[in-house]
Write a protein that holds these residues in place. Structure first.
Motif, short mmCIF file in Angstrom:
data_model
loop_
_atom_site.label_atom_id
_atom_site.label_comp_id
_atom_site.label_asym_id
_atom_site.label_seq_id
_atom_site.Cartn_x
_atom_site.Cartn_y
_atom_site.Cartn_z
N ALA A 108 0.80 -1.22 0.00
CA ALA A 108 0.00 0.00 0.00
C ALA A 108 0.84 1.27 0.00
N PRO A 109 1.91 1.38 0.81
CA PRO A 109 2.68 2.64 0.76
C PRO A 109 3.28 2.91 -0.62
N ARG A 110 3.80 1.89 -1.25
CA ARG A 110 4.42 2.07 -2.57
C ARG A 110 3.38 2.38 -3.63
N ARG A 111 2.27 1.67 -3.62
CA ARG A 111 1.26 1.84 -4.66
C ARG A 111 0.55 3.19 -4.56
N THR A 112 0.30 3.66 -3.35
CA THR A 112 -0.38 4.95 -3.22
C THR A 112 0.54 6.11 -3.58
N ASN A 113 1.83 5.88 -3.62
CA ASN A 113 2.80 6.93 -3.92
C ASN A 113 3.05 7.09 -5.42
N ARG A 114 2.67 6.13 -6.23
CA ARG A 114 3.00 6.21 -7.65
C ARG A 114 1.81 6.69 -8.48
N ALA A 115 2.14 7.30 -9.60
CA ALA A 115 1.12 7.89 -10.46
C ALA A 115 0.20 6.84 -11.06
N ARG A 116 0.73 5.67 -11.35
CA ARG A 116 -0.06 4.63 -12.00
C ARG A 116 -1.16 4.09 -11.09
N GLY A 117 -0.96 4.20 -9.77
CA GLY A 117 -1.98 3.73 -8.85
C GLY A 117 -1.97 2.22 -8.71
N ARG A 126 -14.35 -10.62 -8.12
CA ARG A 126 -13.18 -10.81 -8.96
C ARG A 126 -13.47 -10.59 -10.45
N GLU A 127 -14.71 -10.34 -10.81
CA GLU A 127 -15.05 -10.09 -12.21
C GLU A 127 -15.04 -8.60 -12.55
N VAL A 128 -15.16 -7.75 -11.53
CA VAL A 128 -15.18 -6.31 -11.76
C VAL A 128 -13.97 -5.69 -11.06
N TRP A 129 -13.07 -5.13 -11.87
CA TRP A 129 -11.86 -4.52 -11.34
C TRP A 129 -11.87 -3.02 -11.67
N VAL A 130 -11.28 -2.22 -10.79
CA VAL A 130 -11.16 -0.79 -11.03
C VAL A 130 -9.71 -0.36 -10.82
N GLN A 131 -9.38 0.74 -11.47
CA GLN A 131 -8.07 1.36 -11.29
C GLN A 131 -8.23 2.50 -10.30
N GLN A 132 -7.44 2.50 -9.24
CA GLN A 132 -7.56 3.55 -8.23
C GLN A 132 -6.24 4.31 -8.13
N HIS A 133 -6.34 5.61 -7.94
CA HIS A 133 -5.16 6.47 -7.83
C HIS A 133 -5.13 7.10 -6.46
N GLY A 134 -3.95 7.18 -5.90
CA GLY A 134 -3.76 7.82 -4.61
C GLY A 134 -3.27 9.23 -4.80
N LYS A 135 -2.65 9.75 -3.77
CA LYS A 135 -2.04 11.07 -3.83
C LYS A 135 -0.62 10.86 -4.34
N VAL A 136 -0.37 11.25 -5.56
CA VAL A 136 0.89 10.96 -6.22
C VAL A 136 2.06 11.62 -5.49
N ASP A 137 3.08 10.86 -5.24
CA ASP A 137 4.33 11.32 -4.63
C ASP A 137 4.14 11.93 -3.24
N TRP A 138 3.21 11.45 -2.46
CA TRP A 138 3.02 11.99 -1.12
C TRP A 138 4.27 11.77 -0.26
N PHE A 139 4.94 10.65 -0.44
CA PHE A 139 6.14 10.36 0.35
C PHE A 139 7.31 11.22 -0.13
N ASP A 140 7.49 11.30 -1.44
CA ASP A 140 8.60 12.05 -2.01
C ASP A 140 8.47 13.55 -1.73
#
Length: 170
Positions: A108-117, A126-140
């Motif tokens: 979770a820390p790594r994925r929420t930090n990247r633009a790709r989400g 498992r049949e319905v998937w979504v792409q979620q984006h966090g706050k990009v570069d919050w750690f950096d």
């Protein structure tokens, strides 16, 4: 190095300097206590950076239903300064550790930090998937423009310990 001086140089601003300082501490009679003290001082120097990173993830927007455990709070709990003196890697850094028990989302820390989400199924379907984006570069962003401040604080803690050992030897 002057004759009769300490077995290391006082310029401990590099990895080699930290290794030399660690070796000098080991040679001291109360080396174990000095290592603990140095590690505590290095962690204290990095605590403000960890607090900035924690506030960065807590500022991420939260949408949807409240679920337990909370994603942002769980990530914030796993952010802390890490100090290692000796071994393969020696140094001090602020690290966001994996969240192993967080809703099957250990990265979770790594994925929420990247633009790709990240992708995930909707409510376990498992049949319905979504792409979620966090706050990009919050750690950096927590460290942007402040790298010098934290580096200086770490170097000051190392210099203080080096001076203490040098004063004993001299």
């Amino acid at each position: 190095m002057m004759a009769g001086g300490p077995p290391f140089t006082l310029g401990v601003d590099t990895h080699e300097g930290l290794a030399a300082l660690t070796r000098a501490i080991r040679a001291e009679e109360d080396g174990k206590q000095l290592r603990k003290e140095l590690a505590a001082n290095l962690r204290a120097a990095l605590r403000p950076g960890a607090a900035q990173a924690k506030s960065g993830i807590m500022a991420m927007s939260s949408a949807g239903l409240a679920t337990a455990p909370a994603l942002r709070a769980s990530i914030a709990r796993k952010i802390r300064p890490e100090v290692k003196l000796g071994g393969r890697w020696s140094g001090a850094r602020v690290k966001a550790f994996k969240t192993k028990s967080l809703r099957h989302f250990p990265n979770a820390p790594r994925r929420t930090n990247r633009a790709r989400g990240w992708r995930h199924p909707v409510w376990g379907n498992r049949e319905v998937w979504v792409q979620q984006h966090g706050k990009v570069d919050w750690f950096d962003r927590a460290f942007q423009g402040r790298e010098g401040v934290y580096r200086a604080a770490v170097e000051a803690a190392m210099e203080n310990m080096a001076r203490r050992i040098a004063d004993r030897a001299g």
